[in-house]
Design a protein around this motif. Structure first.
Motif, PDB file in Angstrom:
ATOM      1  N   GLY A   1      54.773  43.068 -49.218  1.00  0.00           N
ATOM      2  CA  GLY A   1      54.071  43.922 -50.170  1.00  0.00           C
ATOM      3  C   GLY A   1      53.529  43.174 -51.371  1.00  0.00           C
ATOM      4  N   LEU A   2      53.905  41.909 -51.513  1.00  0.00           N
ATOM      5  CA  LEU A   2      53.451  41.091 -52.651  1.00  0.00           C
ATOM      6  C   LEU A   2      52.368  40.111 -52.234  1.00  0.00           C
ATOM      7  CD1 LEU A   2      56.987  40.209 -54.078  1.00  0.00           C
ATOM      8  CD2 LEU A   2      55.502  42.110 -54.761  1.00  0.00           C
ATOM      9  N   SER A   3      51.981  40.123 -50.964  1.00  0.00           N
ATOM     10  CA  SER A   3      51.051  39.110 -50.467  1.00  0.00           C
ATOM     11  C   SER A   3      49.669  39.219 -51.089  1.00  0.00           C
ATOM     12  CB  SER A   3      50.940  39.193 -48.942  1.00  0.00           C
ATOM     13  OG  SER A   3      50.460  40.472 -48.548  1.00  0.00           O
ATOM     14  N   GLY A   4      49.300  40.413 -51.579  1.00  0.00           N
ATOM     15  CA  GLY A   4      47.989  40.580 -52.189  1.00  0.00           C
ATOM     16  C   GLY A   4      47.996  40.515 -53.698  1.00  0.00           C
ATOM     17  N   VAL A   5      49.122  40.122 -54.287  1.00  0.00           N
ATOM     18  CA  VAL A   5      49.248  40.056 -55.747  1.00  0.00           C
ATOM     19  C   VAL A   5      49.016  38.619 -56.200  1.00  0.00           C
ATOM     20  CG1 VAL A   5      50.726  40.545 -57.723  1.00  0.00           C
ATOM     21  CG2 VAL A   5      50.926  41.932 -55.638  1.00  0.00           C
ATOM     22  N   ALA A   6      48.214  38.439 -57.226  1.00  0.00           N
ATOM     23  CA  ALA A   6      47.929  37.093 -57.729  1.00  0.00           C
ATOM     24  C   ALA A   6      49.188  36.474 -58.340  1.00  0.00           C
ATOM     25  CB  ALA A   6      46.816  37.145 -58.772  1.00  0.00           C
ATOM     26  N   PRO A   7      49.348  35.152 -58.229  1.00  0.00           N
ATOM     27  CA  PRO A   7      50.541  34.491 -58.785  1.00  0.00           C
ATOM     28  C   PRO A   7      50.750  34.777 -60.269  1.00  0.00           C
ATOM     29  CG  PRO A   7      49.368  32.981 -57.343  1.00  0.00           C
ATOM     30  CD  PRO A   7      48.504  34.198 -57.482  1.00  0.00           C
ATOM     31  N   ASP A   8      49.664  34.799 -61.056  1.00  0.00           N
ATOM     32  CA  ASP A   8      49.840  35.033 -62.492  1.00  0.00           C
ATOM     33  C   ASP A   8      50.250  36.471 -62.793  1.00  0.00           C
ATOM     34  OD1 ASP A   8      47.403  36.059 -61.731  1.00  0.00           O
ATOM     35  OD2 ASP A   8      46.353  35.466 -63.559  1.00  0.00           O
TER      36      ASP A   8
END
Length: 429
Positions: free
Chosen positions: A378-385
């Motif tokens: 679920g976090l794969s589309g969230v930017a690192p920053d």
């Protein structure tokens, strides 16, 4: 895009003269364009039908009296859309009251009699440009959705997968004018339960709760609402990580009032509290197995504490393996803007828990934790920053969960980069 009569479809075909040799006949040679936005259709067009094909079947068309041009509308396969004169007159009348057609019961029945392609195109354009009443979307082809939802409920009960019609196995885009993010996750959940694939089922169930929570339940016919509510009720009983979000979603679908996981805080504490450096605490939700505690201090810090009661069993371990780590989405909003955070949950004997400490918004702000617990996927589309503040705000146990999840994440996953950024900034181990 103010013309009353414009294409419903993004592809049209001119009925003579033909475009230049070698050019695609679709959209006068520009098949990548969306015909609905072409300047050509800015004004002066009349809705009607035109004969097409060897058998001269009437199809949906637009005619321009001044230029004598006629265009027929095409489906996704480039085939003209059949419609009789009664259907074309109905579309003409609805477009004449654009963008607020009333959809009286007789109109709704007449639209329901149109082909699924025409119903989809009509409601798709109206949902983008107008303000349709919720019941207008009841004319969409919902039968396959109800069929698939009933099959998913049976699978969640441990039953054998029933035989499904081809339309139920491939819901496509037919009801997306009413809601996006519902049919795709429902198909994903069905596939994950049928294979079976626990991760795929978890991803589908999570996305289904998210899609339904963002949808307007009034756009679903009553049988569809009931079938979807049945699915999420069962999700709440079989997957503890989805329990609170699925329960809230089911309540929305059935019109049941429930405690929400939303609260309002104010970082400007009373003077007495500020002088004593005290805190103000709010508890989100009820006293169920999922609890969230939000605390704001006079020093301007927000602490969010999450506990999820789940006994340490083999089933919990299978869930944690499918999720790759459990993370609770939290949204902090103020003055119309919001920040997303995730609280990493550490597995204990009888529960999972986590703590997040971040700067509080200035003045009054809202804290919400209504979304489902998500996994590494679920976090794969969230930017690192965007992940970095959640890592920086975790306590030592939470940061260990983040690091362990990063190690098992695939190459290129944003969490790996977020951990590196934290380390570069001197994050604690």
């Amino acid at each position: 895009m103010t013309a009353v009569h414009r294409p419903l479809s993004d592809w049209v075909l001119r009925l003579g003269p033909a475009p230049s040799p070698g050019a695609s006949p679709i959209n006068d040679g520009d098949e990548r364009a969306d015909a609905r936005g072409l300047p050509l259709f800015a004004e002066g067009w009349v809705r009607g039908t035109a004969p097409a094909g060897p058998d001269r079947t009437p199809v949906l068309a637009l005619h321009h009296p001044d230029s004598a041009l006629t265009y027929v509308e095409l489906d996704d396969c480039g085939v003209p859309l059949p419609v009789d004169e009664t259907g074309a007159d109905l579309i003409d009348r609805l477009e004449g009251s654009w963008p607020r057609p009333g959809f009286a019961p007789a109109d709704l029945a007449a639209v329901t009699a149109l082909s699924p392609e025409l119903r989809y195109l009509l409601l798709h354009r109206l949902s983008q440009e107008g303000a349709p009443p919720p019941h207008a979307f009841h004319c969409l082809p919902w039968g396959p959705v109800t069929e698939l939802a009933s099959a998913v409920a049976r699978l969640l009960d441990g039953g054998e997968p029933p035989a499904l019609s081809p339309r139920a196995l491939d819901l496509g885009h037919w009801v997306t004018p009413a809601a996006t993010g519902v049919t795709g996750p429902l198909e994903q959940l069905h596939e994950g339960l049928t294979i079976p694939d626990p991760e795929l089922a978890a991803r589908g169930g999570t996305a289904l709760c998210s899609g339904l929570s963002a949808a307007d339940p009034a756009r679903f016919p009553a049988p569809v609402r009931a079938a979807l509510a049945d699915v999420v009720h069962r999700l709440a009983s079989v997957n503890p990580f989805l329990r609170h979000a699925a329960g809230l979603t089911a309540d929305r679908l059935t019109g049941t009032v429930s405690d929400t996981f939303v609260t309002t805080l104010d970082s400007d504490l009373p003077k007495a509290a500020a002088a004593d450096d005290r805190t103000v605490v709010r508890r989100l939700g009820d006293d169920g197995p999922f609890t969230v505690r939000a605390e704001v201090t006079a020093g301007g810090r927000l602490t969010v504490t999450v506990e999820l009661a789940v006994e340490a069993t083999a089933e919990r371990e299978r869930l944690l393996d499918a999720y790759g780590g459990a993370f609770v989405p939290v949204r902090v909003s103020a003055e119309g803007r919001g920040l997303r955070y995730w609280v990493a949950l550490e597995a204990r004997r009888r529960w999972l828990s986590g703590v997040l400490v971040v700067p509080a918004a200035r003045g009054r702000f809202e804290v919400a934790a209504e979304d489902a617990v998500t996994g590494l996927w679920g976090l794969s589309g969230v930017a690192p920053d965007q992940l970095l503040p959640s890592l920086a705000g975790a306590n030592r146990a939470g940061l260990q969960v983040w690091r362990a999840a990063a190690e098992r994440s695939p190459a290129g996953h944003p969490l790996r980069r977020a951990v590196r950024l934290l380390d570069e900034q001197g994050g604690t181990s």
